[in-house]
Enzyme design. Structure first.
Site, PDB file in Angstrom:
ATOM      1  N   HIS A 145      -2.446   3.463  -4.945  1.00 24.57           N
ATOM      2  CA  HIS A 145      -2.167   2.976  -3.563  1.00 24.57           C
ATOM      3  C   HIS A 145      -0.596   2.353  -3.675  1.00 24.57           C
ATOM      4  O   HIS A 145      -0.459   1.256  -3.155  1.00 24.57           O
ATOM      5  CB  HIS A 145      -2.951   1.722  -2.983  1.00 24.57           C
ATOM      6  CG  HIS A 145      -4.206   2.247  -2.311  1.00 24.57           C
ATOM      7  ND1 HIS A 145      -3.996   3.449  -1.480  1.00 24.57           N
ATOM      8  CD2 HIS A 145      -5.362   2.074  -2.698  1.00 24.57           C
ATOM      9  CE1 HIS A 145      -5.491   3.482  -1.079  1.00 24.57           C
ATOM     10  NE2 HIS A 145      -6.343   2.881  -1.825  1.00 24.57           N
ATOM     11  N   ASP A 176       0.821  -1.119   0.023  1.00 28.00           N
ATOM     12  CA  ASP A 176       0.048   0.011  -0.035  1.00 28.00           C
ATOM     13  C   ASP A 176       0.854   1.307  -0.008  1.00 28.00           C
ATOM     14  O   ASP A 176       2.097   0.991  -0.016  1.00 28.00           O
ATOM     15  CB  ASP A 176      -1.100   0.022   1.032  1.00 28.00           C
ATOM     16  CG  ASP A 176      -2.263   0.486   0.768  1.00 28.00           C
ATOM     17  OD1 ASP A 176      -2.345   1.707   0.262  1.00 28.00           O
ATOM     18  OD2 ASP A 176      -3.201  -0.160   0.934  1.00 28.00           O
ATOM     19  N   GLU A 214      -9.478   2.948  -5.976  1.00 27.03           N
ATOM     20  CA  GLU A 214      -9.101   4.314  -5.405  1.00 27.03           C
ATOM     21  C   GLU A 214      -7.629   4.690  -6.357  1.00 27.03           C
ATOM     22  O   GLU A 214      -6.828   5.160  -5.539  1.00 27.03           O
ATOM     23  CB  GLU A 214      -8.748   4.373  -4.223  1.00 27.03           C
ATOM     24  CG  GLU A 214     -10.035   3.859  -3.384  1.00 27.03           C
ATOM     25  CD  GLU A 214      -9.931   4.175  -1.850  1.00 27.03           C
ATOM     26  OE1 GLU A 214     -10.865   4.550  -1.214  1.00 27.03           O
ATOM     27  OE2 GLU A 214      -8.771   3.601  -1.165  1.00 27.03           O
TER      28      GLU A 214
END
Ligand code: TNX
Length: 768
Positions: free
Chosen positions: A276, A203, A340
Site C-alpha cells: 500500500h 496508502d 496486503e
C-alpha cells in the site's frame, strides 16, 4: 402489581415497564435510580481538585457541553485540599483511589449536587460523558437551546470499561478529511468512551502527513491525478478526471494530537509498509524494486509495486519517516500496516533475493517479517511499540508486535497463543465500510458486505477457544472505516453511526450488561442526542426486512416497540394499513410494501418486494453440489418468487465454474409453457453469463426428457446488468423439472479474473 408484572413478562419491549429516564450508551456497569431530580442552573459551578490539573479537562468537558447546549457559562473552580459536597446545584470532581478501575467512575446525582468520583482524570471524563446523557438530549446541541429547566434524574452510576483499548480507525489515504472534521470525529468517539483514534495516514492513493526530511511526500505523493467513479468492479472503468490532493502539516498533526489528548484519546498513526505504498513510490521511485516511474493509484485494490525490501535506501527512508512520526505522536504505539503486500516484485528483484540469501530467509514471507522486524527496532529506539495487521504473522512475528486481527479472528487467536497483544477488528463485525442495510438500492455505494447493527452489537471479542490466560492478551476492539467510497463527512457519519454506538457497548460494557432489546431501546434515546449533535446517522435500524420461506413472506424490524403495516396492492403503507402479525401467504403475483410505524409515525423507509407467483413457488429443489458462498436467503432462494437485484446480491445463488442444475419437485404432475430465469453479468466481479440453458422433465424423478435447449449469446460482457432468459417449453409436463445452466467456464485472458473459473449467478426459476 401482578397485572403489571405479567404485562412486563409478555411484552419485554414495552417501554412503560422499563426504566425510561436513564438511557445511557454505552451501557454502564450499574445504575441505581434515586428520588427526584437534579437541576442544572446558569449559576451552577464546577469544582475540581487543584492538585490534579488534568482533572480540569474533565471539568471543562462538562462546562463546554453546558455552554454549547444550554448557553450556561459555568465557572470551573479549583479547590485546594478538600471540598464540601453540598449545595449550589453544583458539580464536584473528587479523586478517589478506592475505585479500582483506572478509567472507572462513580457518578452520584443528588437533588442538590452531582459528585463524580474516579481514580483518574480519564475516569472523571467518562463520568461526564454519562452525565451529559442524563439531561434532556438537547443539552448536547451544538447551539444553545431554550428550555425552562435542565434536569437529570437522581441516580448512582458505577461504571468501568471492559476493555482498555477501545478504538476507531479512519482511512484518510483514499479520501482526505480536514482537521476540523477530524476534531469532530474525535469528539464523537470520546462521547462514546472510545480512547484510541487509529489514523491511517498513508496508502496507495495518497500520502497525507508532512515529513520534513522527505518533502516530495507532500509535494507529489499527496496527490493523485484522478479517482475512479462508481464501484471498483464496475465495467467499463470510469474516472472523474479531477486531481485529488490533501495532507496534514506537522503543525496540524500536533493540533489533532493535543485535541485528542484533551479528550483522553490516544492517536495511533499508521504508516503503511511494505505494501500500500504506491503514493510514496510516486515521489521516491528509487524505493521500489523496478525503479518506476510510479503513480499514486487512481482506483482501489492491492497493487504489486511495494517498497523494495532489498534496498538499504528503503530502510533509511523508513527510519527517517518513523523518527519524525514518533516525535509527533506521544502515544505508545505506531502502526506500520503490513497488510496486503504482494510478493511479486520481490520474487524477481535481485536485491531482494540477495537480501534473502544474506539473511538466510527461506521465502518472501520471511522477507516481509525481516522488513517488519527492522521497523520494530527503529520504533524501539524511540520507545515506541509496533502494531501491524495480521499479515505480520506470516513469516514470523516480530518479537514485541501487537497484532490487529482483521481477516477474521484466527490471526488474533494465533497471536494471543504466542503471548502477543491483540486488537480484534475482524471484517465480519468491525468494518463500517460494509453495507448496513439490505436495502442496497437506496444505500450509498459501499465496498460490499453486509454488517447490520445487530451483528456489530452481537460481537464477542474474546474467542472461547482461548484460555483465560490467553484471553488477557486481547487488549480490546476497534472499528475500521475505509474510505474508498466515502468521500465526505456526511457520508462518513452515515456509515459510522449508529454502528459505532453498538461497537461502544462491545468495547465498554460488561458482557453481562449487553442485551440487544435493551440496547435498541436505549439507542432510541441516544439518537435524539445524535440529532442534537447534528450527526447524519443511518436509520437502518428501522428497516423492515423481508424473507420468503415456504411460499410465505416474513417481515420484521429491529426498532423497539414498532409495528409493521403493509399493503399488497402497490399502495404506500399508512398507519391504518394492514398490521403484520404472521407470515403473509401470497396466492398471486403482488407488490408488497411495508413500513415500521410507532404511534402513527412512519419510522422506516418503505420496504418493497415484487412477488411473482408461478408453479414452482415455495417448492423445494436440490442442486448436485452446494452453492459457493452465495446461497440466497433461504433454501427456497430459487423459488421464493423474488428475483435478485443488481446491488443486493443476497438473493442470488452463485457457483464457481460449475453447471447449475436445480431439480425442482413440483409436488404433482404439472403442465407448463415456459421457464424464465435471470442471471447477473458483472465481469468486474468475475460473474459471467451461462452458455446454454436446458430444461428437462420427469414424472418419477428418475427418467428425464429434455424439452428445450437454448444457447446464449455471451458476446456482451459489459456492465453490471441482469439478463432475463425465457425458454419456451410448449406442452411440457412433469412433476420434476431440472434446469441446467452451463457455466461460462474459464475466464479468457484480458478479462477481469482471467484464467480463473467464472461465477454464475442465477435467481428464480419461474415456471409458468
Ligand atoms: C482491506 S483492512 C484493507 C484496506 C481496504 C479494506 C476495505 C486492511 C488491513 N486492508 O486496504 O481499504 O480492506 O474493506
Amino acid at each position: 402489581m401482578r397485572v403489571l408484572l405479567i404485562f412486563c413478562l409478555f411484552l419485554p419491549l414495552f417501554s412503560a415497564c422499563q426504566n425510561t429516564s436513564i438511557q445511557v450508551v454505552p451501557q454502564p456497569l450499574r445504575v441505581v435510580e434515586g428520588e427526584g431530580v437534579f437541576q442544572l442552573l446558569s449559576s451552577s459551578r464546577i469544582y475540581y481538585p487543584e492538585s490534579r490539573p488534568d482533572w480540569q479537562l474533565a471539568a471543562r468537558a462538562f462546562a463546554d457541553v453546558a455552554q454549547s447546549g444550554a448557553g450556561f457559562s459555568l465557572p470551573v473552580t479549583p479547590y485546594q485540599s478538600s471540598v464540601v459536597v453540598n449545595d449550589e446545584q453544583s458539580i464536584y470532581f473528587l479523586p478517589d483511589t478506592t475505585i479500582a478501575s483506572e478509567e472507572g467512575y462513580v457518578l452520584e446525582v443528588r437533588q442538590r449536587s452531582v459528585a463524580i468520583r474516579a481514580r483518574s482524570a480519564a475516569g472523571a471524563f467518562y463520568a461526564v460523558q454519562t452525565l451529559r446523557q442524563l439531561f434532556p438530549p438537547e443539552l448536547n446541541s451544538l447551539q444553545p437551546q431554550r428550555r425552562d429547566n435542565w434536569t437529570a434524574t437522581c441516580c448512582t452510576i458505577t461504571d468501568a470499561p471492559r476493555f482498555g483499548y477501545r478504538g476507531l480507525h479512519l482511512d484518510v489515504g483514499r479520501h482526505f478529511f480536514p482537521v476540523s472534521y477530524i476534531k469532530r470525529y474525535i469528539d464523537l468517539l470520546a462521547f462514546h468512551k472510545a480512547n484510541t483514534f487509529h489514523w491511517h495516514l498513508t496508502d496507495d492513493q495518497g500520502w497525507r502527513i508532512e515529513i520534513k526530511k522527505h518533502p516530495k511526500l507532500t509535494k507529489i505523493a499527496s496527490c493523485r491525478t484522478e479517482t475512479i467513479v462508481g464501484h471498483n468492479s464496475d465495467q467499463p472503468t470510469r474516472f472523474d478526471g479531477k486531481r485529488y490532493c490533501g495532507y496534514y502539516t506537522q503543525e496540524e498533526v500536533k493540533e489533532v494530537v493535543e485535541y485528542a489528548r484533551q479528550r483522553f484519546v490516544t492517536v495511533v498513526p499508521e504508516i503503511e509498509m511494505p505494501g500500500h505504498a504506491l503514493a510514496a513510490l510516486s515521489a521516491y521511485p528509487e524505493l521500489g524494486c523496478t525503479g518506476g516511474p510510479y503513480q499514486a493509484a487512481t482506483r482501489w485494490g492491492v497493487f504489486e509495486d511495494v517498497f523494495c525490501a532489498g534496498n538499504e535506501q528503503t530502510f533509511r527512508f523508513v527510519d527517517e519517516v518513523l523518527s519524525e512520526v514518533c516525535a509527533l505522536f506521544p502515544g505508545p504505539y505506531i502502526h506500520i500496516g503490513g497488510d496486503e503486500c504482494p510478493k511479486t516484485r520481490w520474487k524477481t528483484c535481485p536485491k531482494c533475493q540477495a537480501r534473502m540469501q544474506a539473511e538466510g530467509l527461506k521465502d518472501e514471507h520471511e522477507l516481509q517479517s525481516y522488513f517488519i522486524r527492522r521497523a520494530e527496532t527503529m520504533l524501539a529506539r524511540h520507545g515506541k511499540k509496533l502494531i501491524g495487521w495480521d499479515e505480520i504473522l506470516e513469516g514470523g512475528l516480530a518479537p514485541s508486535a501487537t497484532v490487529m486481527s482483521w481477516r477474521g479472528t484466527e490471526g488474533g487467536i494465533a497471536a494471543a497463543r504466542a503471548h502477543h497483544d491483540v486488537i480484534m477488528t475482524p471484517t465480519s463485525h468491525c468494518y463500517f465500510d460494509y453495507y448496513q442495510s439490505n436495502d442496497a438500492e437506496t444505500e450509498p455505494l459501499a465496498i460490499g458486505g453486509y454488517l447490520p447493527l445487530e451483528k456489530v452489537y452481537a460481537y464477542e471479542p474474546l474467542p472461547d477457544v482461548l484460555q483465560p490466560d490467553e484471553q488477557k492478551y486481547i487488549l480490546g476492539v476497534q472499528a475500521n472505516v475505509w474510505t474508498e467510497y466515502i468521500r465526505t463527512p456526511d457520508y462518513l457519519e452515515y456509515m459510522l453511526w449508529p454502528r459505532m454506538c453498538a461497537m461502544s457497548e462491545v468495547q465498554w460494557s460488561a458482557k453481562s450488561r449487553r442485551d440487544w432489546p435493551g440496547f435498541s431501546r436505549r439507542l432510541e434515546a441516544h439518537l435524539a442526542r445524535l440529532d442534537a449533535l447534528q450527526v447524519n446517522y443511518a436509520k437502518s435500524i428501522y428497516d423492515v426486512k423481508g424473507s420468503f420461506s415456504a411460499g410465505a413472506l416474513q417481515l420484521n424490524t429491529s426498532a423497539a416497540g414498532a409495528d409493521i403495516r403493509y399493503t399488497t396492492d402497490g399502495g404506500e403503507p399508512e398507519p391504518q394499513s394492514m398490521p403484520y402479525f404472521a407470515p403473509i401467504v401470497l396466492n398471486s403475483s403482488a407488490t408488497v410494501k411495508a413500513a415500521a410505524f410507532r404511534e402513527g409515525k412512519k419510522l422506516s423507509k418503505t420496504f418493497v418486494v415484487q412477488y411473482q407467483a408461478h408453479k414452482a413457488n415455495g417448492k423445494l429443489y436440490v442442486l448436485s453440489g452446494q452453492p459457493d458462498k452465495f446461497k440466497g436467503t433461504s433454501e427456497f432462494a430459487l423459488t421464493d418468487g423474488v428475483t435478485g437485484s443488481l446491488k443486493n446480491w443476497k438473493n442470488w445463488v452463485g457457483l464457481v465454474n460449475r453447471d447449475f442444475d436445480p431439480l425442482i419437485d413440483l409436488g404433482r404432475q404439472e403442465s407448463f409453457e415456459k421457464v424464465t430465469t435471470h442471471f447477473l453479468v458483472n465481469t468486474g466481479s468475475w460473474i459471467y453469463p451461462p452458455r446454454r440453458i436446458e430444461v428437462q422433465v420427469s414424472a418419477d424423478g428418475k427418467q428425464f426428457t429434455t424439452v428445450a435447449v437454448q444457447n446464449i449469446d455471451t458476446s456482451n460482457l459489459a456492465g453490471n446488468r441482469i439478463e432475463e432468459m425465457v425458454v419456451q417449453t410448449p406442452g411440457a409436463k412433469g412433476r420434476y423439472v431440472r434446469v441446467i445452466a452451463s457455466t461460462f467456464g474459464v475466464i479468457p485472458a484480458g478479462m477481469p479474473g482471467e484464467n480463473n473459473g467464472a461465477w454464475l449467478f442465477l435467481d428464480e426459476i419461474i415456471i409458468e
